[in-house]
Design a protein around this motif. Sequence first.
Motif, PDB file in Angstrom:
ATOM      1  N   THR A   1       0.907  -1.271  -0.121  1.00 31.25           N
ATOM      2  CA  THR A   1      -0.217   0.117   0.014  1.00 31.25           C
ATOM      3  C   THR A   1       0.878   1.416  -0.089  1.00 31.25           C
ATOM      4  OG1 THR A   1      -1.604  -1.152   1.155  1.00 31.25           O
ATOM      5  CG2 THR A   1      -1.756   1.213   1.132  1.00 31.25           C
ATOM      6  N   LEU A   2       0.804   1.843  -1.141  1.00 37.36           N
ATOM      7  CA  LEU A   2       1.874   3.126  -1.321  1.00 37.36           C
ATOM      8  C   LEU A   2       0.964   4.353  -1.152  1.00 37.36           C
ATOM      9  CD1 LEU A   2       3.988   1.730  -4.128  1.00 37.36           C
ATOM     10  CD2 LEU A   2       4.184   1.425  -1.689  1.00 37.36           C
ATOM     11  N   THR A   3       1.653   5.475  -0.822  1.00 37.31           N
ATOM     12  CA  THR A   3       1.001   6.958  -0.820  1.00 37.31           C
ATOM     13  C   THR A   3       2.088   7.824  -1.117  1.00 37.31           C
ATOM     14  OG1 THR A   3       1.381   7.015   1.649  1.00 37.31           O
ATOM     15  CG2 THR A   3      -1.053   6.271   0.873  1.00 37.31           C
ATOM     16  N   LEU A   4       1.451   8.816  -1.243  1.00 35.85           N
ATOM     17  CA  LEU A   4       2.505   9.946  -1.357  1.00 35.85           C
ATOM     18  C   LEU A   4       2.911  10.676   0.034  1.00 35.85           C
ATOM     19  CD1 LEU A   4       1.280  12.471  -4.483  1.00 35.85           C
ATOM     20  CD2 LEU A   4       3.017  10.690  -4.233  1.00 35.85           C
ATOM     21  N   ASN A   5       4.224  10.657   0.286  1.00 31.10           N
ATOM     22  CA  ASN A   5       4.672  11.195   1.418  1.00 31.10           C
ATOM     23  C   ASN A   5       4.803  12.599   1.816  1.00 31.10           C
ATOM     24  OD1 ASN A   5       5.763  10.071   4.129  1.00 31.10           O
ATOM     25  ND2 ASN A   5       7.600  11.197   3.611  1.00 31.10           N
ATOM     26  N   ALA A   6       4.341  13.429   0.603  1.00 27.93           N
ATOM     27  CA  ALA A   6       4.606  14.995   0.418  1.00 27.93           C
ATOM     28  C   ALA A   6       3.809  15.357  -0.411  1.00 27.93           C
ATOM     29  CB  ALA A   6       5.967  15.512   0.621  1.00 27.93           C
ATOM     30  N   SER A   7       3.417  16.530  -0.360  1.00 29.24           N
ATOM     31  CA  SER A   7       2.430  17.395  -1.229  1.00 29.24           C
ATOM     32  C   SER A   7       3.532  17.493  -2.951  1.00 29.24           C
ATOM     33  CB  SER A   7       1.904  18.659  -0.984  1.00 29.24           C
ATOM     34  OG  SER A   7       1.199  18.251  -0.380  1.00 29.24           O
ATOM     35  N   ALA A   8       3.127  17.622  -3.884  1.00 23.94           N
ATOM     36  CA  ALA A   8       3.910  17.898  -5.156  1.00 23.94           C
ATOM     37  C   ALA A   8       3.102  19.039  -5.958  1.00 23.94           C
ATOM     38  CB  ALA A   8       4.267  16.766  -5.998  1.00 23.94           C
ATOM     39  N   ALA A   9       3.899  20.019  -6.065  1.00 24.76           N
ATOM     40  CA  ALA A   9       3.179  21.162  -7.093  1.00 24.76           C
ATOM     41  C   ALA A   9       3.275  20.666  -8.458  1.00 24.76           C
ATOM     42  CB  ALA A   9       4.366  22.413  -6.975  1.00 24.76           C
ATOM     43  N   GLN A  10       2.216  21.427  -9.150  1.00 19.43           N
ATOM     44  CA  GLN A  10       2.132  21.478 -10.541  1.00 19.43           C
ATOM     45  C   GLN A  10       3.464  21.674 -11.227  1.00 19.43           C
ATOM     46  OE1 GLN A  10      -0.510  24.454 -12.392  1.00 19.43           O
ATOM     47  NE2 GLN A  10      -0.922  23.006 -14.191  1.00 19.43           N
ATOM     48  N   GLY A  11       3.949  20.923 -12.262  1.00 14.64           N
ATOM     49  CA  GLY A  11       5.100  21.037 -12.894  1.00 14.64           C
ATOM     50  C   GLY A  11       6.276  20.268 -12.212  1.00 14.64           C
ATOM     51  N   ALA A  12       6.133  19.887 -11.207  1.00 15.53           N
ATOM     52  CA  ALA A  12       7.225  18.935 -10.391  1.00 15.53           C
ATOM     53  C   ALA A  12       7.594  18.027 -11.228  1.00 15.53           C
ATOM     54  CB  ALA A  12       6.731  18.499  -8.908  1.00 15.53           C
ATOM     55  N   SER A  13       8.976  17.653 -11.188  1.00 15.38           N
ATOM     56  CA  SER A  13       9.778  16.546 -11.842  1.00 15.38           C
ATOM     57  C   SER A  13       9.904  15.413 -10.825  1.00 15.38           C
ATOM     58  CB  SER A  13      10.850  17.098 -12.409  1.00 15.38           C
ATOM     59  OG  SER A  13      11.958  17.618 -11.269  1.00 15.38           O
ATOM     60  N   SER A  14       9.377  15.364  -9.608  1.00 16.05           N
ATOM     61  CA  SER A  14       9.547  14.211  -8.889  1.00 16.05           C
ATOM     62  C   SER A  14       8.568  14.175  -7.843  1.00 16.05           C
ATOM     63  CB  SER A  14      10.876  14.208  -8.155  1.00 16.05           C
ATOM     64  OG  SER A  14      10.840  15.300  -6.960  1.00 16.05           O
ATOM     65  N   VAL A  15       8.185  13.171  -7.221  1.00 19.65           N
ATOM     66  CA  VAL A  15       7.227  12.911  -6.247  1.00 19.65           C
ATOM     67  C   VAL A  15       7.995  11.758  -5.012  1.00 19.65           C
ATOM     68  CG1 VAL A  15       5.097  13.116  -7.663  1.00 19.65           C
ATOM     69  CG2 VAL A  15       6.164  10.830  -7.467  1.00 19.65           C
ATOM     70  N   VAL A  16       7.453  12.157  -3.994  1.00 23.42           N
ATOM     71  CA  VAL A  16       7.966  11.257  -2.560  1.00 23.42           C
ATOM     72  C   VAL A  16       6.818  10.236  -2.242  1.00 23.42           C
ATOM     73  CG1 VAL A  16       9.047  11.544  -0.444  1.00 23.42           C
ATOM     74  CG2 VAL A  16       9.132  13.169  -2.068  1.00 23.42           C
ATOM     75  N   VAL A  17       7.187   9.050  -2.336  1.00 24.74           N
ATOM     76  CA  VAL A  17       6.475   7.732  -2.110  1.00 24.74           C
ATOM     77  C   VAL A  17       6.773   7.040  -0.656  1.00 24.74           C
ATOM     78  CG1 VAL A  17       5.499   5.558  -3.092  1.00 24.74           C
ATOM     79  CG2 VAL A  17       6.070   7.543  -4.737  1.00 24.74           C
ATOM     80  N   THR A  18       5.738   6.601  -0.227  1.00 27.82           N
ATOM     81  CA  THR A  18       5.988   5.792   1.030  1.00 27.82           C
ATOM     82  C   THR A  18       5.340   4.591   1.242  1.00 27.82           C
ATOM     83  OG1 THR A  18       6.158   5.747   3.602  1.00 27.82           O
ATOM     84  CG2 THR A  18       4.642   6.914   2.687  1.00 27.82           C
ATOM     85  N   GLY A  19       5.867   3.430   1.519  1.00 21.55           N
ATOM     86  CA  GLY A  19       5.208   2.335   1.653  1.00 21.55           C
ATOM     87  C   GLY A  19       5.381   1.659   3.126  1.00 21.55           C
ATOM     88  N   GLY A  20       5.989   2.552   3.991  1.00 20.14           N
ATOM     89  CA  GLY A  20       6.219   2.153   5.357  1.00 20.14           C
ATOM     90  C   GLY A  20       7.343   1.648   5.419  1.00 20.14           C
ATOM     91  N   ALA A  21       7.672   1.245   6.700  1.00 19.83           N
ATOM     92  CA  ALA A  21       9.001   0.429   7.108  1.00 19.83           C
ATOM     93  C   ALA A  21       9.286  -0.880   6.492  1.00 19.83           C
ATOM     94  CB  ALA A  21       9.151   0.367   8.640  1.00 19.83           C
TER      95      ALA A  21
END
Length: 200
Positions: free
Chosen positions: A93-113
């Motif tokens: 189960t994956l989620t975004l770990n931080a908001s990302a702005a329009q035009g961003a070239s990366s996202v931060v994903v977390t699945g937990g430990a």
Amino acid sequence: MSLITLPAGFRPVTCFPTLYVVQRVNSSPYGGSEQAVDLLNDRWLMTCELPPSPRHAEGAWREAFINNLRGQSNTVALWHFTRPAPRGTMRGTLTLNASAAQGASSVVVTGGAGQAGTTLLAGDLLGVSSLLLQVGADCTANGSGVVTVPIANRLRTALSSGASVTWDKPTAEFRLATHSGVHYGPRSVSATSFDFVEKI
């Protein structure tokens, strides 16, 4: 406008996804220097081909699928049929770990430990808030299961922290751009090709 269900028999023998980057390139009439402007409205194109079939019934549902799309009025959810899951090892189960702005070239994903040390590899696809994002370079989750994922296609819209991330058959909605139609022989149906363009 409706979202059409993809028929169970839609199993392409070829799948050709292409990222269309909206940009403008201008050249100086004097020195020849160029300027490229990225308009940040990337979209996916997808070409698929269904194989020939010895059954006329195969042609019937293909006709219905084409006609139900009603040109570009309706849409269908498609994924990368050759790589429905990442080549990397990140799952769960994956989620975004931080908001990302329009035009961003990366996202931060977390699945937990439990996802510590897992990977996403260049070319893997993730689905977030109806966007189909392609991993731009290999990356590895840290000890907390968090990974900063470079993406090849820039974000068309801002994304919120906590948004669900899909790794198994991530989809985007597509419109039918062109098709070859269904051609019948005496006891067969020929290959049928489709060109789709991502809905924006």
